[in-house]
Design an enzyme around this catalytic site. Structure first.
Site, PDB file in Angstrom:
ATOM      1  N   LYS A 169      10.985 -18.911 -14.855  1.00 36.09           N
ATOM      2  CA  LYS A 169      12.079 -19.584 -14.168  1.00 36.09           C
ATOM      3  C   LYS A 169      13.012 -20.209 -15.200  1.00 36.09           C
ATOM      4  CE  LYS A 169       8.582 -20.065 -10.940  1.00 36.09           C
ATOM      5  NZ  LYS A 169       7.141 -20.065 -11.130  1.00 36.09           N
ATOM      6  N   LYS A 172       3.507 -27.539 -13.152  1.00 34.15           N
ATOM      7  CA  LYS A 172       2.657 -27.081 -14.241  1.00 34.15           C
ATOM      8  C   LYS A 172       3.080 -27.860 -15.483  1.00 34.15           C
ATOM      9  CE  LYS A 172       4.165 -23.386 -11.559  1.00 34.15           C
ATOM     10  NZ  LYS A 172       3.340 -23.625 -10.408  1.00 34.15           N
ATOM     11  N   ASP A 213      26.629 -20.808 -20.156  1.00 35.64           N
ATOM     12  CA  ASP A 213      27.554 -20.790 -21.302  1.00 35.64           C
ATOM     13  C   ASP A 213      26.848 -20.826 -22.647  1.00 35.64           C
ATOM     14  OD1 ASP A 213      29.720 -20.604 -19.647  1.00 35.64           O
ATOM     15  OD2 ASP A 213      30.346 -22.692 -19.820  1.00 35.64           O
ATOM     16  N   HIS A 238       6.946 -14.330 -13.463  1.00 36.91           N
ATOM     17  CA  HIS A 238       6.835 -15.664 -12.888  1.00 36.91           C
ATOM     18  C   HIS A 238       7.758 -16.661 -13.584  1.00 36.91           C
ATOM     19  CE1 HIS A 238       4.179 -19.208 -11.523  1.00 36.91           C
ATOM     20  NE2 HIS A 238       4.539 -18.590 -10.416  1.00 36.91           N
ATOM     21  N   ASP A 267      -2.349 -36.170 -26.158  1.00 41.38           N
ATOM     22  CA  ASP A 267      -2.328 -37.357 -27.016  1.00 41.38           C
ATOM     23  C   ASP A 267      -1.156 -38.281 -26.720  1.00 41.38           C
ATOM     24  OD1 ASP A 267      -4.587 -36.401 -28.273  1.00 41.38           O
ATOM     25  OD2 ASP A 267      -3.481 -35.422 -29.890  1.00 41.38           O
ATOM     26  N   HIS A 316       2.978 -28.160  -6.995  1.00 43.05           N
ATOM     27  CA  HIS A 316       3.417 -26.874  -7.530  1.00 43.05           C
ATOM     28  C   HIS A 316       3.725 -26.973  -9.019  1.00 43.05           C
ATOM     29  CE1 HIS A 316       6.084 -23.238  -7.924  1.00 43.05           C
ATOM     30  NE2 HIS A 316       5.139 -22.759  -7.149  1.00 43.05           N
TER      31      HIS A 316
END
Length: 513
Positions: free
Chosen positions: A175, A412, A180, A173, A417, A410
């Site tokens: 991404k 996350k 470079d 999952h 704090d 979608h």
């Protein structure tokens, strides 16, 4: 007796069929021809020179630049690929055969043809309809495609679950895209129109970030670990060589569509490109930590203590005053619920923003989440559920993206704090915890973390879920003018929709959601 014999016969036939398929479609004995590793950072081009100047001004720190706006996130990827001089390493769960998917895949093709080494690692569960295009890319001398936990039976792919479920139920999952060895993009976005928030139709609210500095080398090392892992296979072992040269033709047509023209303008007028040319990139400078699962998790062989879920629990338990959680798919499980409820009861302000039933694209996940709402609310946890706002929105900043969507959530993103924030691929659900591999960046930035907290204070994009005096659940819908509407059931849903969700709630499938 006849009924029993028929049943036994059916079971035997199915068992023979499953065993036969497993024997007919085995995994190759060898994953790939050779291991390859990251290249040294290349500071010679305009991108490298600009980043090197910025890093020298902030020694020992990492620079981050959040990407909340979808078109900006698309443009950033395209521009970085165009600026690449020596290497591009990208890994994605989903790469779609649509306008943005074609345009970015063609950018990789163009980079490979000008001599850049391109390594693309994709999860086989998320590349539907892409076999020919990926085979075409993989045929280029400088482009290399590998597939994570591949389906040995290509058509119909889903039939592979019948004889290899335990392996195929585990997906990559992650991404990331690293260029470079000097800049990387990490976060929650896959590659596809729905993730880049533009045009008519359904969109996802999502967030990722550009990062530079020492953290880039850590992301590159992580990519190498996945690229050379036991779950990664050369694409040529599964994809038939493509006789057609359709990638460039399809990609050339994509920007000429109404939607594609908008993405093309996003590249053309991107502030990022101007700042690279002017050697004047702007970043938030801080300490950044990479959270990433061991790729052995893709085979169920990772040690429990090495999983991201353990790091995130420590992150949450370290909260002294507040914990803000934004998760598209929220199923805390018994352990997670205990952590959140314990923090709330100890006086920490705990807030969770997830999709409403109307906004979610995975109803079974919402059904499982429903079973935790009462206890979370009773402990003092604040629950916010995103409204499904389907009208086209204006361009939005990161904080606005975190609170408002053209359809569903979608992202996350977790803040603690108002000092630290995690941006990544990890959903707060059992699948992210135990089945899928995940990654993300923990950023020590009061500026970015506080922006998340401030945005969750705004009521107009979400419903506040509460218990009334009778202990019944209600949804409060507050508008900008202060008007409050009270809903006695999940807003904007039908009785049938709620009934189906209630039925699904009792199915024993939470462990795989």
């Amino acid at each position: 007796m006849r009924l029993i014999r028929n049943f036994v016969t059916v079971v035997v036939v199915i068992t023979i069929a499953i065993v036969g398929l497993k024997l007919a479609f085995p995994l190759p004995e060898k994953n790939f021809s050779e291991q390859t590793l990251k290249k040294d950072a290349d500071w010679t081009g305009p991108l490298g020179e600009t980043i090197q100047i910025a890093i020298e001004r902030n020694p020992g720190l990492d620079g981050v630049r959040p990407l909340g706006n979808g078109r900006a996130a698309f443009a950033a990827r395209a521009i970085l690929v165009r600026e690449a001089r020596s290497s591009i390493d990208a890994q994605y769960y989903i790469w779609q055969d649509d306008v943005t998917g074609l345009m970015l895949l063609d950018e990789l093709r163009a980079a490979a043809e000008r001599g850049v080494r391109v390594r693309l690692l994709v999860d086989d569960n998320g590349i539907s309809g892409m076999d020919d295009l990926l085979a075409e890319l993989n045929a280029l001398p400088n482009a290399h495609v590998r597939i994570f936990n591949p389906f040995t039976l290509r058509n119909p792919k889903l039939l592979s679950y019948a004889f290899d479920f335990n392996r195929l139920n585990r997906r990559m999952h992650n991404k990331s895209m690293t260029v470079d060895g000097v800049a990387t993009i990490v976060g929650g976005r896959n590659i596809g129109d729905i993730y880049f928030d533009y045009g008519a139709g359904t969109h996802y609210l999502d967030v990722d970030t550009i990062a530079i500095g020492p953290i880039v080398d850590e992301v590159s090392q992580s990519f190498d670990a996945y690229w050379n892992s036991a779950s990664s296979y050369d694409a040529a072992l599964f994809l038939e060589p493509s006789s057609e040269k359709s990638l460039q033709l399809k990609a050339d047509a994509a920007p000429k569509t109404a939607v594609g023209a908008g993405y093309q303008k996003a590249i053309q007028y991107s502030e990022l490109a101007d700042r690279i040319a002017a050697h004047n990139l702007k970043f938030e400078w801080s300490e950044v930590t990479l959270f990433v699962d061991d790729p052995a998790k893709g085979l169920g062989e990772a040690n429990s203590e090495d999983l991201i879920v353990e790091q995130l629990i420590k992150f949450a338990n370290g909260s002294r005053t507040s914990l803000d959680l934004v998760s598209a798919y929220f199923i805390p499980g018994q352990r997670g619920a205990e952590v959140l409820e314990g923090l709330a009861e100890a006086g920490v302000k705990v807030r969770v923003l997830t999709n409403s039933l109307d906004a979610t694209d995975v109803m079974p996940v919402h059904a499982a989440y429903m079973g935790y709402r009462d206890d979370l609310l009773n402990s003092g946890v604040e629950l916010l559920e995103l409204r499904a706002l389907r009208q086209e929105h204006r361009e939005r900043s990161l904080p606005e993206m975190l609170a408002g969507s053209a359809s569903g959530l979608h992202a996350k993103v977790f803040g603690s704090d108002e000092e630290r924030i995690f941006v990544g691929s990890y959903n707060l659900d059992p699948r992210s915890a135990r089945l899928n591999t995940e990654m993300g960046l923990l950023i020590e930035s009061p500026t970015i973390a506080a922006s998340l907290a401030q945005e969750l204070d705004r009521p107009e994009f979400s419903y506040r879920v509460e218990l009334n005096e009778d202990g019944e659940m209600i949804w409060l819908q507050e508008e900008q003018d202060g008007t409050i509407t009270v809903h006695a059931a999940d807003p904007e849903t039908s009785g049938l929709q709620r009934a189906l969700t209630a039925v699904v709630r009792w199915l024993p499938v939470e462990w795989m959601l």
